[in-house]
Design a protein around this motif. Sequence first.
Motif, short mmCIF file in Angstrom:
data_model
loop_
_atom_site.label_atom_id
_atom_site.label_comp_id
_atom_site.label_asym_id
_atom_site.label_seq_id
_atom_site.Cartn_x
_atom_site.Cartn_y
_atom_site.Cartn_z
N PRO A 103 0.82 -1.21 0.00
CA PRO A 103 0.00 0.00 0.00
C PRO A 103 0.86 1.27 0.00
O PRO A 103 2.04 1.25 0.34
N LYS A 104 0.22 2.37 -0.40
CA LYS A 104 0.95 3.64 -0.52
C LYS A 104 1.50 4.09 0.83
O LYS A 104 2.62 4.63 0.90
N THR A 105 0.75 3.88 1.89
CA THR A 105 1.25 4.28 3.21
C THR A 105 2.50 3.50 3.59
O THR A 105 3.45 4.04 4.16
N ILE A 106 2.49 2.22 3.25
CA ILE A 106 3.66 1.39 3.53
C ILE A 106 4.85 1.84 2.68
O ILE A 106 6.00 1.87 3.13
N LYS A 107 4.59 2.21 1.43
CA LYS A 107 5.67 2.71 0.57
C LYS A 107 6.29 3.97 1.15
O LYS A 107 7.52 4.14 1.16
N ASP A 108 5.42 4.89 1.63
CA ASP A 108 5.94 6.12 2.23
C ASP A 108 6.79 5.82 3.47
O ASP A 108 7.86 6.40 3.67
N ALA A 109 6.29 4.90 4.31
CA ALA A 109 7.05 4.55 5.52
C ALA A 109 8.38 3.89 5.16
O ALA A 109 9.42 4.18 5.77
N MET A 110 8.38 3.03 4.14
CA MET A 110 9.61 2.38 3.71
C MET A 110 10.59 3.39 3.13
O MET A 110 11.81 3.31 3.36
N GLU A 111 10.06 4.36 2.39
CA GLU A 111 10.93 5.40 1.83
C GLU A 111 11.56 6.23 2.95
O GLU A 111 12.76 6.55 2.89
N LYS A 112 10.78 6.59 3.97
CA LYS A 112 11.33 7.34 5.10
C LYS A 112 12.40 6.51 5.83
O LYS A 112 13.43 7.04 6.25
#
Length: 352
Positions: free
Chosen positions: A170-179
């Motif tokens: 999911p997009k939220t997980i992608k953002d967290a992984m990117e951070k």
Amino acid sequence: MEISALLIAGLVLAVLAIFTVLRAVRIVPQARARNVERLGRYNRTLQPGLNFVIPYIDRVYPAIDLREQVVSFQPQPVITEDNLVVEIDTVLYFQVTDPRAAAYEIASYLQAVEQLTVTTLRNVVGSMDLEKTLTSRDTINSQLRGVLDEATGKWGIRVNRVEIKAIDPPKTIKDAMEKQMRAERDKRAAILSAEGQRQSQILTAEGDKQAAVLRAEGNRTAEILKAEGQARAIDQVFQAVHRNDPDPKLLAYQYLQTLPQLAKGQGNTFFVIPSEVTAALSGISKAFTEALPKSPATRDTTVREGLAEQAADDAARAAEAAAEAVADAAEADSIRPLPSASSSTNNRHDGP
């Protein structure tokens, strides 16, 4: 009329014969296979090349491709063990090994393979969390291949390979992984920068240490050489004095020449004049009034007279300087005559 009817009948029979011959001959391309049913029952499978069948009795089905086929399925939503929905896109490589089983054991082997792949993928990924799913593609591929190959074997199909093209969290997980990745990169950059500064400081300290050691070595060598030079000079003076064998009168004269220099220092507000000064002055005056004994160095009369005059002038100047020094000391109330030479050794300046 009869000729026309016979002609038409002959043409119809000829066309029927040609059509029958054409239906009796079947050519199968390479890496293809065709199933034949005779009177509604499976009879045989036509192999690549020229084949003959019985027209109107044998029914030949469409060719089945025996080459390895690649099928890309649509991304499927899969729930991981930690209750996250990910989109997984898979690619399947399979090959038909038994045309008869592929035609009669399953209605649509391609659709069956797709559905089996989806269900097996959900079972495998459902037992893993997101992190393990992202890092264990080879494990997922091998498990999928084992399950699919075992299930599709009875359908005359061999699954050669299963590949996962993409796993989209999911997009939220992608953002967290990117951070998280950005934080890891910043952390590594900070660590490398700190290591570089630490190494630089270590090298600088090592350089300063070596420089200090070298400077200390140089100063020590310079001091040693300076001390050796002074010792050699003192030794030369000592040897020269003893070689010329001076008498006490000459030493008293040298003392009077050195005495005025004691009052030249800015901090010399107090100095000691020994009681032997008067005796030294009387000895000097007596020395220059008496006749000097002849020596090998003073046999020349002219030279002796010149030296006597110069000595007299030096003695006069020394006496004047001593008198001035005594007067200055008296004004400063700092003159302390010593009774003997032994008592003068305990003061600040010693007499000869």
